[in-house]
Design a protein around this motif. Structure first.
Motif, mmCIF file in Angstrom:
data_model
loop_
_atom_site.group_PDB
_atom_site.id
_atom_site.type_symbol
_atom_site.label_atom_id
_atom_site.label_comp_id
_atom_site.label_asym_id
_atom_site.label_seq_id
_atom_site.Cartn_x
_atom_site.Cartn_y
_atom_site.Cartn_z
ATOM 1 N N VAL A 145 1.448 -1.086 0.193
ATOM 2 C CA VAL A 145 -0.195 -0.017 0.283
ATOM 3 C C VAL A 145 0.927 0.979 -0.063
ATOM 4 N N ILE A 146 2.304 0.900 1.039
ATOM 5 C CA ILE A 146 2.754 2.446 1.060
ATOM 6 C C ILE A 146 3.407 2.814 -0.144
ATOM 7 N N GLY A 147 4.243 1.703 -1.045
ATOM 8 C CA GLY A 147 4.857 1.767 -1.821
ATOM 9 C C GLY A 147 4.089 2.445 -3.447
ATOM 10 N N PRO A 148 2.784 1.811 -4.279
ATOM 11 C CA PRO A 148 2.285 2.564 -4.621
ATOM 12 C C PRO A 148 1.915 3.937 -4.432
ATOM 13 N N ILE A 149 1.636 4.617 -3.232
ATOM 14 C CA ILE A 149 1.230 5.829 -2.737
ATOM 15 C C ILE A 149 2.384 6.985 -2.596
ATOM 16 N N LEU A 150 3.571 6.699 -2.947
ATOM 17 C CA LEU A 150 4.410 6.792 -2.793
ATOM 18 C C LEU A 150 5.058 7.057 -4.486
ATOM 19 N N GLN A 151 4.854 5.912 -4.860
ATOM 20 C CA GLN A 151 4.718 6.703 -6.276
ATOM 21 C C GLN A 151 4.050 7.234 -6.810
ATOM 22 N N LEU A 152 2.464 7.394 -6.712
ATOM 23 C CA LEU A 152 1.054 8.135 -6.489
ATOM 24 C C LEU A 152 2.223 9.894 -6.270
ATOM 25 N N VAL A 153 2.553 9.821 -5.371
ATOM 26 C CA VAL A 153 2.813 11.228 -4.892
ATOM 27 C C VAL A 153 4.266 11.629 -5.314
ATOM 28 N N PHE A 154 4.905 11.033 -5.683
ATOM 29 C CA PHE A 154 6.802 11.458 -6.073
ATOM 30 C C PHE A 154 7.042 11.406 -7.065
ATOM 31 N N ALA A 155 5.875 10.192 -7.686
ATOM 32 C CA ALA A 155 6.316 10.098 -9.283
ATOM 33 C C ALA A 155 5.395 10.784 -9.839
ATOM 34 N N LEU A 156 4.017 10.250 -10.060
ATOM 35 C CA LEU A 156 3.002 10.370 -11.045
ATOM 36 C C LEU A 156 3.265 11.710 -10.737
ATOM 37 N N LYS A 157 2.694 12.197 -9.562
ATOM 38 C CA LYS A 157 2.140 13.919 -9.495
ATOM 39 C C LYS A 157 3.334 14.699 -9.219
ATOM 40 N N LEU A 158 4.101 14.431 -8.613
ATOM 41 C CA LEU A 158 5.336 15.622 -8.296
ATOM 42 C C LEU A 158 6.384 15.562 -9.403
ATOM 43 N N GLY A 159 6.617 14.107 -9.852
ATOM 44 C CA GLY A 159 7.494 13.907 -10.672
ATOM 45 C C GLY A 159 9.279 14.073 -10.343
ATOM 46 N N TRP A 160 8.739 14.286 -9.064
ATOM 47 C CA TRP A 160 10.461 14.004 -8.514
ATOM 48 C C TRP A 160 11.036 13.003 -8.401
ATOM 49 N N LEU A 161 10.934 11.747 -8.225
ATOM 50 C CA LEU A 161 11.688 10.977 -8.631
ATOM 51 C C LEU A 161 10.794 9.680 -9.523
ATOM 52 N N PRO A 162 11.379 8.686 -9.842
ATOM 53 C CA PRO A 162 11.210 7.804 -10.962
ATOM 54 C C PRO A 162 10.057 7.469 -10.703
ATOM 55 N N LEU A 163 9.347 6.496 -11.318
ATOM 56 C CA LEU A 163 8.216 5.357 -11.080
ATOM 57 C C LEU A 163 8.383 4.191 -10.231
ATOM 58 N N GLY A 164 10.011 3.909 -11.341
ATOM 59 C CA GLY A 164 10.358 2.825 -11.480
ATOM 60 C C GLY A 164 11.157 2.059 -12.163
ATOM 61 N N GLN A 165 12.376 1.125 -12.041
ATOM 62 C CA GLN A 165 13.615 0.866 -12.543
ATOM 63 C C GLN A 165 14.366 1.184 -11.464
ATOM 64 N N TRP A 166 15.848 0.297 -12.039
ATOM 65 C CA TRP A 166 16.982 0.812 -11.351
ATOM 66 C C TRP A 166 18.149 1.525 -11.516
ATOM 67 N N ILE A 167 18.730 1.711 -11.207
ATOM 68 C CA ILE A 167 19.899 2.276 -11.154
ATOM 69 C C ILE A 167 20.722 3.187 -12.522
#
Lengths: 308, 512
Positions: A145-167
């Protein structure tokens, strides 16, 4: 100390033997095999396949063969990914899983202890209440639950961090969300644990003595309180490390992290016997070593413990 | 000013490079780079980038289009087919020859190699014997008449053989590289290919990157400059990455978001050549009675199931999805009144005395919804009790192939574009025939169809299916699958919905 270490290291051998034996036979007991398919393989072709993997031999013979191969460091080819060796999966995935787990653990310990100290020193004040509320969320809300919420906020909405994949694709920023997701629960447990034990230690006689001697409060906390209060946290590190490594399966899936966790789950579904065994062995070794390290650290922190 | 210009130029270069990179979520890791080892949709997509067989799939219809072969010719009895190959080259410059095809197909069949899907080649004379250890490689009806003429002898007239050779089981592999490197030929550094793309990079569990193969015969028509396939198995993550612009094409979408997704212009849905059905163990009482099986088929409303519960797929009353020249039988339809009568005639009026039986499915929320719906409908319309049993996928496969079930859900997606891929399964003794359906009449019609051609052949197959469905109700069809995809067609040309859900990469190009 040296004798203790030698004894502990030697005890790994029978432990691993038991783990390998039990897992080998347990996975063979599971219904279906590596060649069960929705589009069923004609029996004559299946026979050829079983022969090519020596699976037409008696099970005990297969076990002895396997044990012999493992002793020489050969985990064999995967049954599902026929041209890839099990060791490839491990050498590619383990560094990823270990670095993700390691970062998550350091993060959990560092922040957890810090929040624990603040909460304990500001007991029943707003700092304590808000920190402990966050901890309750961390303990009760699962990673998926936490993971997708963080994805939603920091990747999809704010665009600060990648949604997934690696270094390799997304740079160092790719670690942030999976590590945060993975560490949240352990951060919460450690925060509560350290808060409780600091409170307990604060009331003990030797702290009163330290204060009576006129030591500065910061020295009392840093030198006397923390050392005693961290013992339960260190005890918890063993299980926490196992939890983080095993729990990384979910996080690896959510964030498409190329670790050892995803292939492990796939291997179990596919009954990829050799890959399952390889993963079980790797996980076991990692966990046994982690517990050994915790035991040693424990001795340094607590003078009451001696190694015989 | 100069700085701004440089930045602008760099931006333009970056944008144009971006437009020519195409990212697809392939959903899983591939089994291998060796086409003979491949056995999944996932691997098939990699196959279509790296290799090319005699024919490839038309992006709109999936009909065979020339690949390594430019044309084919059947003998008058349709038991010999001769393929004329074009002058094409492997990526190391060696010519692709008819002998490569002979050797590749022999390798696929060789029992020592133990490749799955070898049975797809069993139409060829001597192929089954060789791959089951009863014959020799020399006995297989394959011959290179000259470097560009490849002759195949077939056991029966098989006009749909050309449809079949589109499948990756019929791949040509670089025998010269296999001789040189042995098992290591599939390592990316040794890989020699004949398809539209070269493998530039493969980071397992992370991504595969392909770049155009300059030696490919149709290289000038390969428009995507960089093709990236991702193995992300989490449907939600892949969907979010698509929405975020990280991925250009996903073929699975989160079911929970269906109501919003289906309103989007970049969501595409169409019929797929596949059927979802119930496998009935016809050896168990009372399921051995055709009237009972018919009653069960009539007693649940497939339209409610597909429209309201699943919000996708199309109701099915027959085994083979409709296609040009082939109209499947009507089947039972939804008729609870008639179902009650049939059940009464079979000795169970109002469901009284009907033994409780089990409905087996593999654990998934989608299957669960279908099975619960059918369970409720049967109880409401027929008054019979069904116990739902769900098992983890591999366990379910094992139970099914051991015939240890009463009724089990199943699904079949066509291997090739012909009704035979659906009908062969129900022949007595076929390895897919888990319900042990057996009918002399059906087997005879199927055997007859194999000696026929064109419309006559299709007609006999329709008659056979009428026996399976209308007369015997050997399986209970539920729905025809649909394919779905999210791809922005205002950005990409050459991508179409098609019944096999097979999309050769060279047809996709960025819109100018």
């Amino acid at each position: 100390m040296a004798r203790f270490l030698v004894r502990r290291v030697l005890s790994i051998i029978p432990t691993m033997l038991v783990i390998i034996t039990l897992s080998f036979f347990l996975i063979r007991l599971a219904p279906g095999g590596p060649f069960a398919r929705e589009r069923e393989i004609p029996p004559e072709i299946l026979e050829n396949i079983l022969k090519s993997y020596n699976m037409d031999k008696p099970l005990f013979g297969q076990y002895l063969d396997y044990l012999g191969n493992v002793l020489t460091g050969d985990f064999g080819p995967s049954y599902r990914y026929r041209n890839r060796m099990v060791s490839d999966f491990i050498t590619q995935g383990l560094p990823v899983s270990l670095s993700l787990g390691g970062i998550a653990l350091v993060n959990a310990v560092f922040l957890g202890v810090l929040v624990g100290i603040v909460s304990a020193l500001r007991q029943n004040k707003w700092q304590d209440y808000s920190a402990m509320s966050i901890a309750v969320v961390g303990i009760s809300v699962p990673a998926f639950v936490i993971g997708p919420i963080l994805q939603l906020v920091f990747a999809l909405k704010l665009g600060w961090l990648p949604l997934g994949q690696w270094i390799g694709d997304k740079g160092i920023a790719a670690i942030v969300l999976p590590a945060a997701t993975l560490s949240f629960y352990y951060f919460a447990v450690i925060a509560r644990l350290s808060r409780a034990s600091i409170l307990e230690v604060l009331r003990s006689d030797y702290i009163r003595t330290a204060r009576a001697k006129g030591l500065k409060e910061s020295v009392v906390i840093a030198k006397h309180v923390l050392k005693g209060a961290l013992l339960p946290v260190v005890t918890y590190l063993g299980p926490a490390f196992s939890g983080i490594i095993v729990g990384s399966v979910v996080v690896e899936t959510i964030f498409a992290v190329p670790g050892v966790g995803r292939p492990f789950v796939q291997a179990a579904i596919n009954r990829d016997y050799t890959l399952i065994m390889g993963e079980v062995i790797v996980y076991s070794v990692v966990l046994i070593l982690a517990n050994l390290v915790v035991d040693i650290v424990y001795g340094f922190l607590d003078p009451r413990i001696s190694y015989k | 000013m100069k700085k701004a210009l440089i930045v602008l130029t760099m931006l333009a270069v970056a944008l144009s490079a971006g437009a020519q990179t195409f990212v697809m979520n392939n959903g899983a890791e591939i089994e291998s780079l060796d086409p003979a080892v491949m056995e999944s949709v996932t691997s098939h997509r990699v196959y279509m980038a790296l290799f090319e067989g005699l024919f490839i799939s038309d992006p709109k219809t999936n009909a065979p289009l020339p690949g390594m072969a430019t044309k084919y010719k059947f003998s008058s009895d349709y038991k010999t087919v001769t393929f004329t190959l074009r002058k094409a080259y492997w990526s190391d410059g060696v010519q692709v020859t008819a002998q490569d095809f002979v050797d590749s197909w022999i390798r696929k069949l060789d029992p020592k190699n133990a490749f799955t899907y070898a049975d797809l080649l069993w139409d060829i004379v001597g192929a089954q014997e060789f791959s089951t250890g009863k014959g020799t490689a020399a006995g297989v009806g394959l011959k290179a008449l000259n470097p560009t003429t490849f002759e195949v002898k077939l056991k029966n007239p098989t006009p749909h053989f050309v449809q079949k050779v589109v499948h990756y089981a019929f791949a040509v592999v670089p025998m010269h590289a296999i001789k040189k490197y042995g098992a290591d030929w599939v390592l990316p550094k040794n890989l020699v290919v004949n398809g539209a793309y070269l493998l530039k990079e493969w980071r397992p569990q992370e991504k595969m990157v392909f770049t155009p193969n300059p030696k490919y015969w149709d290289a000038k028509n390969v428009k995507i400059k960089e093709l990236v396939l991702l193995p992300i198995d989490d449907v939600n993550t892949a969907y979010n990455m698509y929405i975020n612009g990280d991925i250009d094409w996903i073929d699975v979408v989160p079911a929970e978001l269906m109501d919003t997704i289906k309103l989007r212009a970049d969501y595409h849905v169409g019929p797929e050549y596949g059927t979802y059905y119930l496998n009935i163990n016809v050896t168990k009482k009372p399921l051995d009675d055709a009237r009972v099986r018919q009653a069960l088929s009539m007693a649940f409303d497939r339209t409610v199931l597909t429209n309201t519960i699943l919000k996708s797929h199309f109701p099915a009353f027959a085994n083979v999805p409709p296609s040009a020249g082939y109209t499947p039988p009507k089947g039972t339809g939804y008729n609870p009144e008639e179902a009650k009568k049939l059940l009464a005639a079979a000795g169970y009026p109002g469901g009284a005395g009907f033994p409780k039986f089990q409905l087996l499915y593999n654990t998934s929320s989608n299957h669960q919804k279908v099975m619960q719906f059918i369970q409720a409908e049967w109880k409401k319309n027929l008054g019979i009790e069904v116990e739902l049993i769900n098992q983890e996928f591999t366990t379910y496969l094992d139970t099914k192939s051991a015939h240890d079930f009463d009724i089990a859900r199943a699904g079949w997606i066509a291997d090739y574009l012909d009704p035979a891929t659906f009908l062969d399964m129900w022949e007595t003794g076929n390895s897919q025939n888990d319900g042990l359906y057996s009918s002399k009449e059906y087997d005879a019609l199927l055997a007859k169809s194999r000696t026929q051609l064109g419309a006559a052949r299709l007609k006999t197959m329709m008659e056979a299916e009428a026996v399976l469905i209308n007369k015997d109700m050997g399986i209970i069809p539920i729905y025809y699958y649909q394919t779905q995809a999210m791809i922005d067609l205002s950005k990409w040309n050459g991508w179409y919905l098609n019944p096999m859900n097979v999309h050769a990469w060279k047809f996709i190009s960025p819109k100018k």
